[in-house]
Write a protein that holds these residues in place. Sequence first.
Motif, PDB file in Angstrom:
ATOM      1  N   ASP A  66      28.655  28.752  27.676  1.00  0.00           N
ATOM      2  CA  ASP A  66      27.677  29.807  27.917  1.00  0.00           C
ATOM      3  C   ASP A  66      28.340  30.941  28.708  1.00  0.00           C
ATOM      4  OD1 ASP A  66      24.424  30.214  28.320  1.00  0.00           O
ATOM      5  OD2 ASP A  66      25.628  31.040  29.948  1.00  0.00           O
ATOM      6  N   ALA A  67      28.325  32.150  28.137  1.00  0.00           N
ATOM      7  CA  ALA A  67      29.098  33.266  28.705  1.00  0.00           C
ATOM      8  C   ALA A  67      28.667  33.605  30.127  1.00  0.00           C
ATOM      9  CB  ALA A  67      28.975  34.497  27.805  1.00  0.00           C
ATOM     10  N   THR A  68      27.362  33.565  30.378  1.00  0.00           N
ATOM     11  CA  THR A  68      26.860  33.898  31.715  1.00  0.00           C
ATOM     12  C   THR A  68      27.394  32.911  32.747  1.00  0.00           C
ATOM     13  OG1 THR A  68      24.854  34.692  30.668  1.00  0.00           O
ATOM     14  CG2 THR A  68      24.755  34.335  33.032  1.00  0.00           C
ATOM     15  N   GLU A  69      27.424  31.643  32.359  1.00  0.00           N
ATOM     16  CA  GLU A  69      27.897  30.630  33.300  1.00  0.00           C
ATOM     17  C   GLU A  69      29.409  30.727  33.523  1.00  0.00           C
ATOM     18  OE1 GLU A  69      24.369  27.383  32.462  1.00  0.00           O
ATOM     19  OE2 GLU A  69      26.452  26.746  32.261  1.00  0.00           O
ATOM     20  N   VAL A  70      30.159  31.136  32.486  1.00  0.00           N
ATOM     21  CA  VAL A  70      31.604  31.341  32.648  1.00  0.00           C
ATOM     22  C   VAL A  70      31.842  32.443  33.668  1.00  0.00           C
ATOM     23  CG1 VAL A  70      33.729  32.150  31.531  1.00  0.00           C
ATOM     24  CG2 VAL A  70      32.217  30.558  30.326  1.00  0.00           C
ATOM     25  N   ILE A  71      31.087  33.541  33.532  1.00  0.00           N
ATOM     26  CA  ILE A  71      31.274  34.680  34.439  1.00  0.00           C
ATOM     27  C   ILE A  71      30.915  34.277  35.871  1.00  0.00           C
ATOM     28  CG2 ILE A  71      30.365  36.972  35.034  1.00  0.00           C
ATOM     29  CD1 ILE A  71      30.124  37.344  31.889  1.00  0.00           C
ATOM     30  N   ARG A  72      29.832  33.509  36.002  1.00  0.00           N
ATOM     31  CA  ARG A  72      29.426  33.064  37.332  1.00  0.00           C
ATOM     32  C   ARG A  72      30.545  32.226  37.979  1.00  0.00           C
ATOM     33  NH1 ARG A  72      24.578  29.300  37.060  1.00  0.00           N
ATOM     34  NH2 ARG A  72      23.717  30.922  35.745  1.00  0.00           N
ATOM     35  N   ALA A  73      31.163  31.363  37.175  1.00  0.00           N
ATOM     36  CA  ALA A  73      32.255  30.528  37.699  1.00  0.00           C
ATOM     37  C   ALA A  73      33.452  31.391  38.107  1.00  0.00           C
ATOM     38  CB  ALA A  73      32.674  29.488  36.661  1.00  0.00           C
ATOM     39  N   VAL A  74      33.792  32.379  37.273  1.00  0.00           N
ATOM     40  CA  VAL A  74      34.926  33.256  37.585  1.00  0.00           C
ATOM     41  C   VAL A  74      34.678  33.995  38.898  1.00  0.00           C
ATOM     42  CG1 VAL A  74      36.160  35.352  36.878  1.00  0.00           C
ATOM     43  CG2 VAL A  74      35.632  33.590  35.181  1.00  0.00           C
ATOM     44  N   VAL A  75      33.476  34.540  39.044  1.00  0.00           N
ATOM     45  CA  VAL A  75      33.144  35.316  40.248  1.00  0.00           C
ATOM     46  C   VAL A  75      33.227  34.429  41.488  1.00  0.00           C
ATOM     47  CG1 VAL A  75      31.238  36.500  41.444  1.00  0.00           C
ATOM     48  CG2 VAL A  75      31.739  37.024  39.044  1.00  0.00           C
ATOM     49  N   GLU A  76      32.678  33.232  41.375  1.00  0.00           N
ATOM     50  CA  GLU A  76      32.689  32.299  42.498  1.00  0.00           C
ATOM     51  C   GLU A  76      34.122  31.942  42.892  1.00  0.00           C
ATOM     52  OE1 GLU A  76      31.079  29.039  44.978  1.00  0.00           O
ATOM     53  OE2 GLU A  76      32.798  28.932  43.650  1.00  0.00           O
ATOM     54  N   LEU A  77      34.944  31.647  41.874  1.00  0.00           N
ATOM     55  CA  LEU A  77      36.332  31.258  42.141  1.00  0.00           C
ATOM     56  C   LEU A  77      37.108  32.423  42.748  1.00  0.00           C
ATOM     57  CD1 LEU A  77      36.983  29.155  38.924  1.00  0.00           C
ATOM     58  CD2 LEU A  77      37.173  28.321  41.269  1.00  0.00           C
ATOM     59  N   ARG A  78      36.980  33.610  42.160  1.00  0.00           N
ATOM     60  CA  ARG A  78      37.724  34.771  42.674  1.00  0.00           C
ATOM     61  C   ARG A  78      37.314  35.095  44.098  1.00  0.00           C
ATOM     62  NH1 ARG A  78      38.100  38.695  37.461  1.00  0.00           N
ATOM     63  NH2 ARG A  78      39.590  37.402  36.313  1.00  0.00           N
ATOM     64  N   GLY A  79      36.034  34.842  44.401  1.00  0.00           N
ATOM     65  CA  GLY A  79      35.513  35.120  45.740  1.00  0.00           C
ATOM     66  C   GLY A  79      36.244  34.339  46.818  1.00  0.00           C
ATOM     67  N   ARG A  80      36.867  33.244  46.436  1.00  0.00           N
ATOM     68  CA  ARG A  80      37.615  32.481  47.444  1.00  0.00           C
ATOM     69  C   ARG A  80      39.091  32.354  47.048  1.00  0.00           C
ATOM     70  NH1 ARG A  80      38.151  27.210  45.802  1.00  0.00           N
ATOM     71  NH2 ARG A  80      36.830  26.533  44.106  1.00  0.00           N
ATOM     72  N   GLY A  81      39.561  33.293  46.217  1.00  0.00           N
ATOM     73  CA  GLY A  81      40.988  33.342  45.883  1.00  0.00           C
ATOM     74  C   GLY A  81      41.442  32.216  44.983  1.00  0.00           C
ATOM     75  N   ALA A  82      40.522  31.661  44.205  1.00  0.00           N
ATOM     76  CA  ALA A  82      40.885  30.591  43.278  1.00  0.00           C
ATOM     77  C   ALA A  82      40.751  31.099  41.839  1.00  0.00           C
ATOM     78  CB  ALA A  82      39.999  29.374  43.517  1.00  0.00           C
ATOM     79  N   GLU A  83      41.050  30.217  40.900  1.00  0.00           N
ATOM     80  CA  GLU A  83      41.059  30.626  39.496  1.00  0.00           C
ATOM     81  C   GLU A  83      40.750  29.423  38.610  1.00  0.00           C
ATOM     82  OE1 GLU A  83      45.120  31.911  39.211  1.00  0.00           O
ATOM     83  OE2 GLU A  83      45.867  29.909  39.653  1.00  0.00           O
ATOM     84  N   PHE A  84      40.657  29.663  37.311  1.00  0.00           N
ATOM     85  CA  PHE A  84      40.522  28.555  36.371  1.00  0.00           C
ATOM     86  C   PHE A  84      41.839  27.793  36.347  1.00  0.00           C
ATOM     87  CE2 PHE A  84      37.189  30.229  33.086  1.00  0.00           C
ATOM     88  CZ  PHE A  84      36.270  30.367  34.102  1.00  0.00           C
ATOM     89  N   VAL A  85      41.783  26.486  36.487  1.00  0.00           N
ATOM     90  CA  VAL A  85      42.982  25.656  36.339  1.00  0.00           C
ATOM     91  C   VAL A  85      42.982  24.995  34.966  1.00  0.00           C
ATOM     92  CG1 VAL A  85      44.212  23.623  37.235  1.00  0.00           C
ATOM     93  CG2 VAL A  85      43.191  25.260  38.820  1.00  0.00           C
ATOM     94  N   ALA A  86      41.801  24.622  34.491  1.00  0.00           N
ATOM     95  CA  ALA A  86      41.702  23.985  33.175  1.00  0.00           C
ATOM     96  C   ALA A  86      40.277  24.117  32.652  1.00  0.00           C
ATOM     97  CB  ALA A  86      42.065  22.498  33.270  1.00  0.00           C
ATOM     98  N   ILE A  87      40.183  24.055  31.325  1.00  0.00           N
ATOM     99  CA  ILE A  87      38.876  24.019  30.654  1.00  0.00           C
ATOM    100  C   ILE A  87      38.742  22.616  30.078  1.00  0.00           C
ATOM    101  CG2 ILE A  87      37.487  24.978  28.782  1.00  0.00           C
ATOM    102  CD1 ILE A  87      38.212  27.368  30.069  1.00  0.00           C
TER     103      ILE A  87
END
Length: 154
Positions: A66-87
Motif C-alpha cells: 500500500d503506497a500510503t503505508e510505504v510513504i509513512r514508513a519512509v518518513v518515520e525511518l528518515r525522521g530518525r536517520g534510518a532507511e529501508f534495509v529489506a522488503i
Amino acid sequence: MRSSIFTMLHETTLLIPAPIQAAMVAHCLREAPLECCGVLGGNGRTVDSFYPLRNAKQSETRYEADATEVIRAVVELRGRGAEFVAIYHSHPKWQAVPSQTDLNENHYGDLPRIIVSLLGETPEVRAWRLDPENYEEIPVTVVPTQVEPTAGTG
Ligand SMILES: [Zn+2]
C-alpha cells in the motif's frame, strides 16, 4: 580485488533481531492464505524496526505494498536517520525463492528481498538480491536479543 570471507559476510549478512524475525513471520501467518508484505528498517544491513504493510492486491499470489503505508514508513525511518534495509513478502504456498513475478516486478532495485515461505511445517525465511534475469542469496543472521523491537506504524 578479492575480499576476505569475513569482509564479504560483514558486508552482506542481514542482521535481524529475533523478535523482529518472529513478528515478521507472525504477520505472514496471520495474512495467509493471502500474500503479505512489509518493510524492515534500520541502517546498512542491520535491522532495528518492523513495518507490516497492507497488500493492496489482496491476492494469494501477488503483492503490492500500500503506497500510503510505504510513504509513512519512509518518513518515520528518515525522521530518525534510518532507511529501508529489506522488503519482505510471503509465499503462502511456494518455496522461499523468488518467483518469475518477483523478478518481473522488481520495483526496489538492489534492496534485499526477504521471502517467508509457509509451505512447510516451519516457516522458512531467506533473503535475495534480485535483478531482472537472476537472483542471488543474501545470508541472514538472526540476532538473539531481549530488546523489544521498535514499534512499526502497522
Ligand atoms: Zn514472491
